[in-house]
Write a protein that holds these residues in place. Structure first.
Motif, PDB file in Angstrom:
ATOM      1  N   PHE A 149     -33.053   3.175  29.252  1.00 16.40           N
ATOM      2  CA  PHE A 149     -32.867   4.074  28.108  1.00 16.40           C
ATOM      3  C   PHE A 149     -31.501   3.873  27.468  1.00 16.40           C
ATOM      4  O   PHE A 149     -31.388   3.645  26.258  1.00 16.40           O
ATOM      5  CB  PHE A 149     -33.049   5.546  28.482  1.00 16.40           C
ATOM      6  N   ASN A 150     -30.445   3.983  28.262  1.00 16.42           N
ATOM      7  CA  ASN A 150     -29.099   3.839  27.693  1.00 16.42           C
ATOM      8  C   ASN A 150     -28.839   2.418  27.198  1.00 16.42           C
ATOM      9  O   ASN A 150     -28.148   2.223  26.198  1.00 16.42           O
ATOM     10  CB  ASN A 150     -28.035   4.238  28.724  1.00 16.42           C
ATOM     11  N   LEU A 151     -29.392   1.429  27.895  1.00 16.24           N
ATOM     12  CA  LEU A 151     -29.212   0.044  27.454  1.00 16.24           C
ATOM     13  C   LEU A 151     -29.861  -0.170  26.095  1.00 16.24           C
ATOM     14  O   LEU A 151     -29.246  -0.725  25.172  1.00 16.24           O
ATOM     15  CB  LEU A 151     -29.814  -0.912  28.491  1.00 16.24           C
ATOM     16  N   HIS A 152     -31.109   0.276  25.951  1.00 20.93           N
ATOM     17  CA  HIS A 152     -31.831   0.047  24.703  1.00 20.93           C
ATOM     18  C   HIS A 152     -31.330   0.945  23.573  1.00 20.93           C
ATOM     19  O   HIS A 152     -31.336   0.526  22.401  1.00 20.93           O
ATOM     20  CB  HIS A 152     -33.326   0.236  24.929  1.00 20.93           C
ATOM     21  N   SER A 153     -30.895   2.149  23.896  1.00 22.98           N
ATOM     22  CA  SER A 153     -30.341   2.992  22.833  1.00 22.98           C
ATOM     23  C   SER A 153     -29.006   2.431  22.339  1.00 22.98           C
ATOM     24  O   SER A 153     -28.708   2.505  21.136  1.00 22.98           O
ATOM     25  CB  SER A 153     -30.180   4.437  23.316  1.00 22.98           C
ATOM     26  N   THR A 154     -28.220   1.833  23.247  1.00 23.17           N
ATOM     27  CA  THR A 154     -26.986   1.171  22.812  1.00 23.17           C
ATOM     28  C   THR A 154     -27.321  -0.040  21.943  1.00 23.17           C
ATOM     29  O   THR A 154     -26.662  -0.297  20.937  1.00 23.17           O
ATOM     30  CB  THR A 154     -26.146   0.749  24.029  1.00 23.17           C
ATOM     31  N   VAL A 161     -23.909   6.007  22.065  1.00 23.23           N
ATOM     32  CA  VAL A 161     -23.158   5.914  20.804  1.00 23.23           C
ATOM     33  C   VAL A 161     -21.697   5.576  21.087  1.00 23.23           C
ATOM     34  O   VAL A 161     -21.113   4.682  20.449  1.00 23.23           O
ATOM     35  CB  VAL A 161     -23.276   7.232  20.013  1.00 23.23           C
ATOM     36  N   LEU A 162     -21.097   6.269  22.054  1.00 20.30           N
ATOM     37  CA  LEU A 162     -19.695   5.995  22.396  1.00 20.30           C
ATOM     38  C   LEU A 162     -19.521   4.565  22.903  1.00 20.30           C
ATOM     39  O   LEU A 162     -18.580   3.866  22.504  1.00 20.30           O
ATOM     40  CB  LEU A 162     -19.211   6.991  23.450  1.00 20.30           C
ATOM     41  N   LEU A 163     -20.438   4.115  23.776  1.00 18.18           N
ATOM     42  CA  LEU A 163     -20.327   2.763  24.320  1.00 18.18           C
ATOM     43  C   LEU A 163     -20.474   1.713  23.218  1.00 18.18           C
ATOM     44  O   LEU A 163     -19.742   0.717  23.207  1.00 18.18           O
ATOM     45  CB  LEU A 163     -21.390   2.549  25.406  1.00 18.18           C
ATOM     46  N   SER A 164     -21.403   1.922  22.306  1.00 21.90           N
ATOM     47  CA  SER A 164     -21.580   0.946  21.225  1.00 21.90           C
ATOM     48  C   SER A 164     -20.355   0.898  20.326  1.00 21.90           C
ATOM     49  O   SER A 164     -19.932  -0.180  19.893  1.00 21.90           O
ATOM     50  CB  SER A 164     -22.834   1.283  20.413  1.00 21.90           C
ATOM     51  N   TRP A 165     -19.763   2.047  20.042  1.00 18.02           N
ATOM     52  CA  TRP A 165     -18.571   2.077  19.194  1.00 18.02           C
ATOM     53  C   TRP A 165     -17.384   1.400  19.885  1.00 18.02           C
ATOM     54  O   TRP A 165     -16.625   0.664  19.244  1.00 18.02           O
ATOM     55  CB  TRP A 165     -18.215   3.509  18.835  1.00 18.02           C
ATOM     56  N   VAL A 166     -17.221   1.643  21.186  1.00 14.45           N
ATOM     57  CA  VAL A 166     -16.110   1.020  21.925  1.00 14.45           C
ATOM     58  C   VAL A 166     -16.326  -0.491  22.041  1.00 14.45           C
ATOM     59  O   VAL A 166     -15.372  -1.283  21.968  1.00 14.45           O
ATOM     60  CB  VAL A 166     -15.963   1.655  23.325  1.00 14.45           C
TER      61      VAL A 166
END
Length: 524
Positions: A30-35, A68-73
């Motif tokens: 989930f978190n991998l694909h949402s990122t 969202v935070l991980l993708s932005w960073v």
């Protein structure tokens, strides 16, 4: 060992696990694909229909805040990596975001190491770093997109704030306590609700010891709690198109109140203490017990984690990742014990206890090496899809079906190399040369007849015969099956002639057995 070397060791080990095992499992998806979707499609209202969670929502909604935070960073590092020629494919983005997450967790562990150096001495902090690196689960998983690994960062930052103080200090500063309580509150509200069970005994302990007041706890809890609720409801209601949505509250209702987590299996009340903690800590446990016996500061530090695990034991469904937050503090206790064992005065006792400490940490490294070897070979889906992409690169009109096992063992969206959205579209707004666009299909529960009548040109399947005689097996993908004793060593052990086993055979005493688990099939 200097402090800088210890810090670099923590970072290097976390990166090594990412590089050795770059693929992921279904629990990370989930978190991998949402990122992936936030990176590749963006977050504008017009782009949300492309996001994977609308097709594969999972049993319950999860928060997008971490993704969202991980993708932005990660985004600035992606652009830098492309400019340097390090990132050249969509799968490289998966490497990048996992390395960023691993670095964030490593940074939090580095801060704890520095707090240990301040409170318990430099040598204890070196042991802390060495013990942490010698374990398997924490370094291996802290670069993986489980919700617990997002939660681990603020939990460890809170630990740093509480214990980064002088050796004789009786309490942390008021500001540090408030920020630590705020971080744990935010984590419980947004990422993982079980962290509330860690915060509760800690808050009670701080009250009893006179380190804070009830009014102050209520004030911090309400301020941060309500702000956190507002953040997660605003973000997640937007992404899931449900209003109002608080994912962790819904998860609590679904898993605890309705008892749905028990559908995934239940374990006895003692399981965390008798199975999962030994699994997470390995040979660290005896040294942690010694550290707690030696030092009242360690006993005080471990009280809340012990209560957390005890209360969590009342729930039927148990997983090691639910208690991962206690590992860094138990490692601090073990480091205190190891420091005592290796600092005795001269004599036989000094050599015996030093040998014992070195033996325990050596066993840790051995167990971690074996576990890492097995884990590297435990992602056949990722290996299969990567091999498929290489084999048919440049071809047009490819339509591949990805079976359930492949989807659960590494065939992530980042491996959809030849399907939109392409890496070039992410990095530039300029028109780019059209690339061959494939179809990657993960539809579940298809019968052989449905597959035969479909438009699939290729399959990644769990059996070479599962789709009938009209398919040709092109490549088999092996994966880890089990460990077994070397036949020559086993024969000598059965006869009792251990002395006849050469050193080179002892080095290969344990062999990893692989078996074919997936097949790439092409239509005849």
């Amino acid at each position: 060992m200097s402090g800088l070397v210890a810090d670099l060791l923590l970072l290097a080990v976390s990166w090594t696990h990412v590089l050795l095992a770059p693929y992921t499992k279904v629990e990370e998806s989930f978190n991998l694909h949402s990122t992936h979707d936030v990176l590749m499609y963006g977050v504008s209202p017009g782009s949300l229909h492309n996001h994977d969670h609308h097709v594969f929502p999972g049993a319950i909604p999860r928060t997008f805040v971490g993704s969202v935070l991980l993708s932005w960073v990660t985004a600035p590092f992606i652009h830098a990596g492309v400019a340097l020629g390090v990132i050249t494919s969509k799968f490289d983005l998966q490497f990048a975001l996992r390395l960023v997450l691993a670095s964030l967790n490593a940074f939090a562990l580095i801060l704890i190491r520095r707090a240990v150096s301040t409170r318990f001495g430099r040598q204890t902090s070196w042991w802390y770093a060495l013990l942490t690196c010698s374990q398997f689960h924490l370094p291996f998983w802290m670069g993986r997109t489980l919700p617990n690994m997002f939660a681990l960062v603020p939990v460890n930052l809170a630990n740093y704030l509480l214990y980064n103080r002088a050796p004789n200090s009786t309490k942390a500063s008021k500001n540090h306590i408030n920020i630590a309580v705020g971080l744990l509150t935010f984590t419980a509200v947004v990422f993982r609700s079980e962290v509330a069970l860690l915060l509760a005994p800690l808050a009670l302990q701080l009250l009893i010891q006179g380190h804070t007041t009830f009014l102050n706890l209520v004030k911090v809890g309400l301020l941060v709690g309500l702000t956190s609720v507002a953040i997660t409801v605003a973000v997640d209601s937007y992404f899931w198109n449900q209003w109002p949505l608080w994912p962790e509250l819904y998860g609590l209702y679904f898993n605890v109140y309705l008892g749905k987590s028990n559908d995934w299996g239940t374990s006895p009340a003692h399981t965390y203490f008798t199975a999962y903690l030994p699994k997470l800590l390995l040979g660290t446990i005896p040294m942690a017990i010694l550290g707690a016996l030696l030092d009242h500061r360690i006993r005080s530090m471990l009280l809340a984690p012990f209560m957390f695990v005890s209360v969590l034991s009342a729930l039927g469904h148990k997983e090691w990742r639910f208690i991962i937050y206690v590992v860094p503090l138990v490692n601090v206790a073990a480091a205190r014990g190891a420091r005592w064992m290796t600092s005795r005065k001269k004599g036989l006792f000094k050599h015996l206890v030093s040998l014992c400490a070195l033996s325990l940490i050596s066993l840790n490294f051995l167990a971690t090496y074996i576990s890492t070897q097995a884990s590297v070979g435990n992602y056949p889906g990722g290996v299969a899809l990567a091999a498929f992409n290489r084999r048919y690169s440049g071809q047009q009109n490819v339509h591949v079906h990805i079976c359930n096992l492949a989807a659960q063992t590494g065939a992530s969206l980042f491996l959809h190399e030849h399907a939109s959205p392409f890496l070039s579209a992410l990095l530039s707004s300029e028109p780019h040369v059209a690339e061959p666009s494939w179809t990657y299909n993960k539809t579940e529960s298809l019968t052989p007849s449905m597959i035969s009548s479909s438009a699939f040109t290729h399959l990644i399947a769990e059996s070479p015969e599962m789709a009938g005689a009209e398919w040709t097996a092109v490549e088999a993908i092996p994966a880890f099956k089990r460990w077994k004793l070397n036949h020559a060593v086993l024969s000598k052990l059965k006869t009792g002639r251990v002395w006849e086993i050469p050193l080179d055979q002892w080095a290969r005493a344990l062999e990893m057995e692989m078996e074919d688990q997936l097949w790439i099939l092409a239509r005849r």
